[in-house]
Design a protein around this motif. Sequence first.
Motif, PDB file in Angstrom:
ATOM      1  N   CYS A   1      34.079  32.136  33.393  1.00 15.42           N
ATOM      2  CA  CYS A   1      35.453  31.929  32.928  1.00 15.42           C
ATOM      3  C   CYS A   1      36.279  31.196  33.979  1.00 15.42           C
ATOM      4  N   TRP A   2      37.224  30.430  33.533  1.00 16.23           N
ATOM      5  CA  TRP A   2      38.258  29.915  34.420  1.00 16.23           C
ATOM      6  C   TRP A   2      39.399  30.913  34.431  1.00 16.23           C
ATOM      7  N   SER A   3      39.889  31.232  35.626  1.00 10.96           N
ATOM      8  CA  SER A   3      40.990  32.174  35.769  1.00 10.96           C
ATOM      9  C   SER A   3      41.838  31.731  36.952  1.00 10.96           C
ATOM     10  N   ILE A   4      42.527  32.675  37.586  1.00 10.27           N
ATOM     11  CA  ILE A   4      43.241  32.401  38.829  1.00 10.27           C
ATOM     12  C   ILE A   4      42.514  33.139  39.946  1.00 10.27           C
ATOM     13  N   ARG A   5      42.515  32.569  41.150  1.00 11.64           N
ATOM     14  CA  ARG A   5      41.776  33.148  42.264  1.00 11.64           C
ATOM     15  C   ARG A   5      42.684  33.233  43.488  1.00 11.64           C
ATOM     16  N   LYS A   6      42.516  34.314  44.241  1.00 11.32           N
ATOM     17  CA  LYS A   6      43.283  34.481  45.464  1.00 11.32           C
ATOM     18  C   LYS A   6      42.628  33.703  46.591  1.00 11.32           C
ATOM     19  N   THR A   7      43.406  32.903  47.279  1.00  9.74           N
ATOM     20  CA  THR A   7      42.932  32.137  48.435  1.00  9.74           C
ATOM     21  C   THR A   7      43.840  32.435  49.621  1.00  9.74           C
ATOM     22  N   GLU A   8      43.521  31.880  50.764  1.00  8.03           N
ATOM     23  CA  GLU A   8      44.365  32.078  51.942  1.00  8.03           C
ATOM     24  C   GLU A   8      45.760  31.505  51.740  1.00  8.03           C
TER      25      GLU A   8
END
Length: 281
Positions: free
Chosen positions: A39-46
């Motif tokens: 799935c495409w979603s939102i991801r936490k990054t720095e």
Amino acid sequence: MTTLSQDLLDLSDFAWQRLRHRVEGLTDEEYLWEPFDGCWSIRKTEAGYVADGTPIPPEPAPFTTLAWRITHIVDILQEDRTATWFGHQPLAEDGQPPVPASAADALAALDHAYAVWRYRLAALSPEDLGRAMGEVAGPYAEHAGSSFALHILDELIHHGAEVGTVRDFYRGAHPEDPFAAAIAGELTPAERPALLAEAAAAHRWDVITQLADLGFGVDERTANGFTAAHLAAGTGSLDTLRFLVGRGADLSVTDPRFNADVLGWAKWFKHADAIAYLESL
């Protein structure tokens, strides 16, 4: 006769209100739900949260989560081009579209993004809508402003429909019965005051009496503003309608969608028995 500007604004408000009703009660779990691999979603990054994506999407396109879809709608409505392509400039308070990290943040972001878009749309003159957008619009330079306004509305409508469909999928995969929970004493009127109206909206006529006996109000409204009496009259559920009247239901209240009282609903949906009963009171 309405103008093109007013027609566009009315359509925008209608689509927005439909979407806003469909996202009420959204939880973090549902917002981030990924029912399939890839799935495409939102991801936490720095640097904070970012939405999945590539300049050239794969085919077929991945399934996108509610987080991705809502973020996309926020971006579409709030991005600078919904001002600049019409020859206007964004206001400082408009801000830039965020990537909301939670359901609560997503609803707040949606509300702000729509307020920005609505202000911009309402500010357009007939000349803004009628003239070619020019170089700022790239390959769409020769297209009139009205075509771009319609494009944004199409995005709001079809992505809003996708949001509603994913919510339906989630509900089907995570079934719950709030009516049974209330009857079992696990849910109180203070916690969910409109449950009796929700039961009528779900056509769960079998639990109306029990919910009323437990103190759930007969005049409470659904998220769409309908009372149980409106829904009973509109569906021709005469036994339930009689019961609600016996419990003192207010038949004079009007709903926000049709501005009709309970008798008006019976007449609109052509339920002769309900009409005769209500007119006899």
